[in-house]
Design a protein around this motif. Structure first.
Motif, PDB file in Angstrom:
ATOM      1  N   PRO A 141     -31.037  -3.489  10.159  1.00 41.82           N
ATOM      2  CA  PRO A 141     -31.502  -4.334  11.029  1.00 41.82           C
ATOM      3  C   PRO A 141     -32.685  -4.958  10.963  1.00 41.82           C
ATOM      4  N   VAL A 142     -33.539  -4.404   9.964  1.00 44.58           N
ATOM      5  CA  VAL A 142     -34.979  -5.093   9.994  1.00 44.58           C
ATOM      6  C   VAL A 142     -34.678  -6.296   8.920  1.00 44.58           C
ATOM      7  N   VAL A 143     -34.157  -6.070   7.857  1.00 42.86           N
ATOM      8  CA  VAL A 143     -33.701  -7.315   6.689  1.00 42.86           C
ATOM      9  C   VAL A 143     -32.872  -8.330   7.650  1.00 42.86           C
ATOM     10  N   LEU A 144     -31.790  -8.015   8.363  1.00 41.98           N
ATOM     11  CA  LEU A 144     -31.162  -9.232   8.855  1.00 41.98           C
ATOM     12  C   LEU A 144     -31.999  -9.874   9.613  1.00 41.98           C
ATOM     13  N   HIS A 145     -32.786  -9.176  10.429  1.00 42.01           N
ATOM     14  CA  HIS A 145     -33.466  -9.792  11.560  1.00 42.01           C
ATOM     15  C   HIS A 145     -34.661 -10.616  11.043  1.00 42.01           C
ATOM     16  N   LEU A 146     -35.159 -10.416   9.798  1.00 41.29           N
ATOM     17  CA  LEU A 146     -36.298 -11.156   8.945  1.00 41.29           C
ATOM     18  C   LEU A 146     -35.577 -12.181   8.491  1.00 41.29           C
ATOM     19  N   LEU A 147     -34.331 -12.147   7.960  1.00 45.78           N
ATOM     20  CA  LEU A 147     -33.813 -13.312   7.187  1.00 45.78           C
ATOM     21  C   LEU A 147     -33.308 -14.333   8.070  1.00 45.78           C
ATOM     22  N   ALA A 148     -32.949 -13.883   9.351  1.00 43.22           N
ATOM     23  CA  ALA A 148     -32.638 -15.028  10.377  1.00 43.22           C
ATOM     24  C   ALA A 148     -34.020 -15.616  11.014  1.00 43.22           C
ATOM     25  N   GLU A 149     -34.916 -14.718  11.116  1.00 40.53           N
ATOM     26  CA  GLU A 149     -36.179 -15.439  11.778  1.00 40.53           C
ATOM     27  C   GLU A 149     -36.906 -16.230  10.891  1.00 40.53           C
ATOM     28  N   LEU A 150     -37.213 -15.933   9.515  1.00 41.58           N
ATOM     29  CA  LEU A 150     -38.026 -16.611   8.456  1.00 41.58           C
ATOM     30  C   LEU A 150     -37.107 -17.117   7.512  1.00 41.58           C
TER      31      LEU A 150
ATOM     32  N   ARG B 147     -24.192   0.250   0.469  1.00 41.43           N
ATOM     33  CA  ARG B 147     -23.538  -0.692   1.440  1.00 41.43           C
ATOM     34  C   ARG B 147     -23.835  -2.187   1.535  1.00 41.43           C
ATOM     35  N   MET B 148     -25.381  -2.226   1.304  1.00 44.35           N
ATOM     36  CA  MET B 148     -26.035  -3.582   1.272  1.00 44.35           C
ATOM     37  C   MET B 148     -25.422  -4.408   0.075  1.00 44.35           C
ATOM     38  N   ALA B 149     -25.131  -3.793  -0.982  1.00 40.84           N
ATOM     39  CA  ALA B 149     -24.941  -4.682  -2.254  1.00 40.84           C
ATOM     40  C   ALA B 149     -23.265  -4.485  -2.436  1.00 40.84           C
TER      41      ALA B 149
ATOM     42  N   PRO C 278     -22.910  -4.427   6.970  1.00 36.54           N
ATOM     43  CA  PRO C 278     -24.173  -4.638   6.438  1.00 36.54           C
ATOM     44  C   PRO C 278     -23.986  -5.622   5.184  1.00 36.54           C
ATOM     45  N   SER C 279     -22.715  -5.315   4.262  1.00 33.85           N
ATOM     46  CA  SER C 279     -22.568  -6.123   3.203  1.00 33.85           C
ATOM     47  C   SER C 279     -22.103  -7.638   3.297  1.00 33.85           C
ATOM     48  N   VAL C 280     -21.523  -7.791   4.512  1.00 33.31           N
ATOM     49  CA  VAL C 280     -20.810  -8.992   4.871  1.00 33.31           C
ATOM     50  C   VAL C 280     -22.107 -10.079   5.633  1.00 33.31           C
ATOM     51  N   LYS C 281     -22.665  -9.373   6.420  1.00 33.11           N
ATOM     52  CA  LYS C 281     -23.862  -9.948   7.035  1.00 33.11           C
ATOM     53  C   LYS C 281     -24.868 -10.484   5.948  1.00 33.11           C
ATOM     54  N   LEU C 282     -25.156  -9.558   5.144  1.00 32.01           N
ATOM     55  CA  LEU C 282     -26.212  -9.973   4.141  1.00 32.01           C
ATOM     56  C   LEU C 282     -25.628 -10.924   3.162  1.00 32.01           C
TER      57      LEU C 282
ATOM     58  N   TRP D 208     -23.888 -13.447   4.214  1.00 28.61           N
ATOM     59  CA  TRP D 208     -23.835 -14.618   4.719  1.00 28.61           C
ATOM     60  C   TRP D 208     -25.358 -15.359   4.228  1.00 28.61           C
ATOM     61  N   TYR D 209     -26.482 -14.581   4.019  1.00 29.91           N
ATOM     62  CA  TYR D 209     -27.724 -15.242   3.717  1.00 29.91           C
ATOM     63  C   TYR D 209     -27.830 -15.368   2.207  1.00 29.91           C
ATOM     64  N   GLY D 210     -27.137 -14.880   1.230  1.00 30.89           N
ATOM     65  CA  GLY D 210     -27.275 -14.607  -0.020  1.00 30.89           C
ATOM     66  C   GLY D 210     -26.680 -13.471  -0.825  1.00 30.89           C
ATOM     67  N   SER D 211     -27.264 -13.103  -1.875  1.00 35.63           N
ATOM     68  CA  SER D 211     -26.662 -12.317  -2.650  1.00 35.63           C
ATOM     69  C   SER D 211     -27.459 -10.860  -2.865  1.00 35.63           C
ATOM     70  N   ALA D 212     -26.844  -9.707  -2.670  1.00 31.45           N
ATOM     71  CA  ALA D 212     -28.006  -8.653  -2.666  1.00 31.45           C
ATOM     72  C   ALA D 212     -27.161  -7.555  -3.926  1.00 31.45           C
ATOM     73  N   ARG D 213     -28.179  -6.881  -4.731  1.00 29.59           N
ATOM     74  CA  ARG D 213     -27.707  -5.991  -5.445  1.00 29.59           C
ATOM     75  C   ARG D 213     -28.895  -4.782  -5.777  1.00 29.59           C
ATOM     76  N   LYS D 214     -28.429  -3.556  -6.089  1.00 31.14           N
ATOM     77  CA  LYS D 214     -28.901  -2.515  -6.489  1.00 31.14           C
ATOM     78  C   LYS D 214     -29.510  -2.356  -7.904  1.00 31.14           C
ATOM     79  N   VAL D 215     -30.893  -2.384  -7.842  1.00 31.84           N
ATOM     80  CA  VAL D 215     -31.489  -2.493  -9.039  1.00 31.84           C
ATOM     81  C   VAL D 215     -32.273  -1.032  -9.542  1.00 31.84           C
ATOM     82  N   ALA D 216     -32.514  -0.122  -8.916  1.00 34.72           N
ATOM     83  CA  ALA D 216     -33.007   0.992  -9.514  1.00 34.72           C
ATOM     84  C   ALA D 216     -33.060   1.845  -8.461  1.00 34.72           C
ATOM     85  N   ALA D 217     -32.894   3.344  -9.106  1.00 31.85           N
ATOM     86  CA  ALA D 217     -33.173   4.541  -8.229  1.00 31.85           C
ATOM     87  C   ALA D 217     -34.476   4.801  -7.945  1.00 31.85           C
TER      88      ALA D 217
END
Length: 282
Positions: free
Chosen positions: A136-145, A162-164, A175-179, A181-190
């Protein structure tokens, strides 16, 4: 002395917590990073520098804040805990005095943050997010900023997956689809559990995100409503899952066919563009 100049080690983290009488709470998702090498890795992967304004959500005791300031970036730290928010400038003054003027601290809830509260538009979001509100924080900030172009967040590994995730994946969902909408997400490191205090009982991963071009053709709220409906009953076909959203199963079937989507398929097979095409017909 810190184990690395300018950054906080385990002794400093525990000392600060004791000084402030801070007892990390699950409610606020507080797990503090105490490993300087992990901080360096996050900052390096974030790729921020002197030209960036970095939004950091939940800076806690300041481990990552100091690392970000060390790049020459300006940092706006948003902290909901008033005790931690009040102490952060003093921590920066003690460990990185030349960077004090580059730090702005806002005592606020990131889920309610508005653009007009910030001193300038941020270019990047870099944060160790409380796991219970990460998406929710990431989606809110992408929409607001809309100025946020780059994101690097540390989240629970299950959430990172889920995000990626892409269409067809078992963990592909809202979460996957809504993110997407704004661009592309990928998991980069553990991220190992041992770099946190207290040690969490879940695994953590870093997710990177790059904003894409603004989408046209469909209203975001309409698209997200279709996404929510499609995944509310994952085992049902889209014709059935979208019945309430469309007004009836028959109408849902008509809209799906008009959008070029098989009514017998399920939500996890659709891309964000499929959902946008569908929503544009309503």
């Amino acid at each position: 002395m810190t184990d690395t100049p300018g950054l906080l080690g385990p002794a400093e983290i525990r000392g600060l917590a004791a000084e402030l009488d801070v007892r990390p709470t699950k409610k606020l998702g507080q797990n503090f990073v105490h490993d300087a090498n992990t901080v360096r890795r996050i900052v390096d992967l974030a790729g921020v520098g002197a030209g960036d304004v970095v939004l950091e959500v939940g800076p806690g005791l300041g481990s990552l804040t100091l690392g970000l300031l060390g790049t020459g970036a300006r940092v706006v730290a948003v902290e909901i805990d008033p005790v931690l928010a009040g102490r952060l400038p003093e921590t920066v003054r003690a460990h990185a005095p030349a960077s004090v003027e580059a730090l702005t601290v806002l005592g606020a809830d990131a889920l309610r943050l508005r653009a007009n509260q910030l001193p300038e538009p941020p270019t990047a979001l870099v944060a160790n997010l409380p796991y219970n509100v990460a998406v929710p924080v990431v989606l809110h900030l992408l929409a607001e900023l809309p100025s946020l172009c780059h994101v690097l967040v540390m989240v629970q590994t299950e959430v990172a997956d889920r995000m990626a995730a892409g269409p067809g994946s078992r963990v592909y969902g809202v979460p996957s689809v809504k993110l997407a909408w704004y661009g592309s997400a990928r998991k980069v490191a553990a991220v190992p559990r041992a770099v946190f205090w207290p040690v969490p009982n879940v695994d953590s991963s870093l997710v990177a995100f790059e904003r894409g071009e603004p989408r046209g053709g469909a209203d975001r709220a309409a698209v997200f409503a279709a996404v929510d409906a499609a995944f509310s009953q994952r085992r049902k076909t889209l014709r059935a899952a979208l019945a309430a959203w469309a007004g009836s199963a028959e109408r849902a079937g008509e809209l799906l066919v008009a959008a070029g989507i098989d009514p017998r398929t399920r939500g996890e097979q659709l891309t964000v563009d499929d959902f946008a095409r569908l929503a544009a017909l309503v």
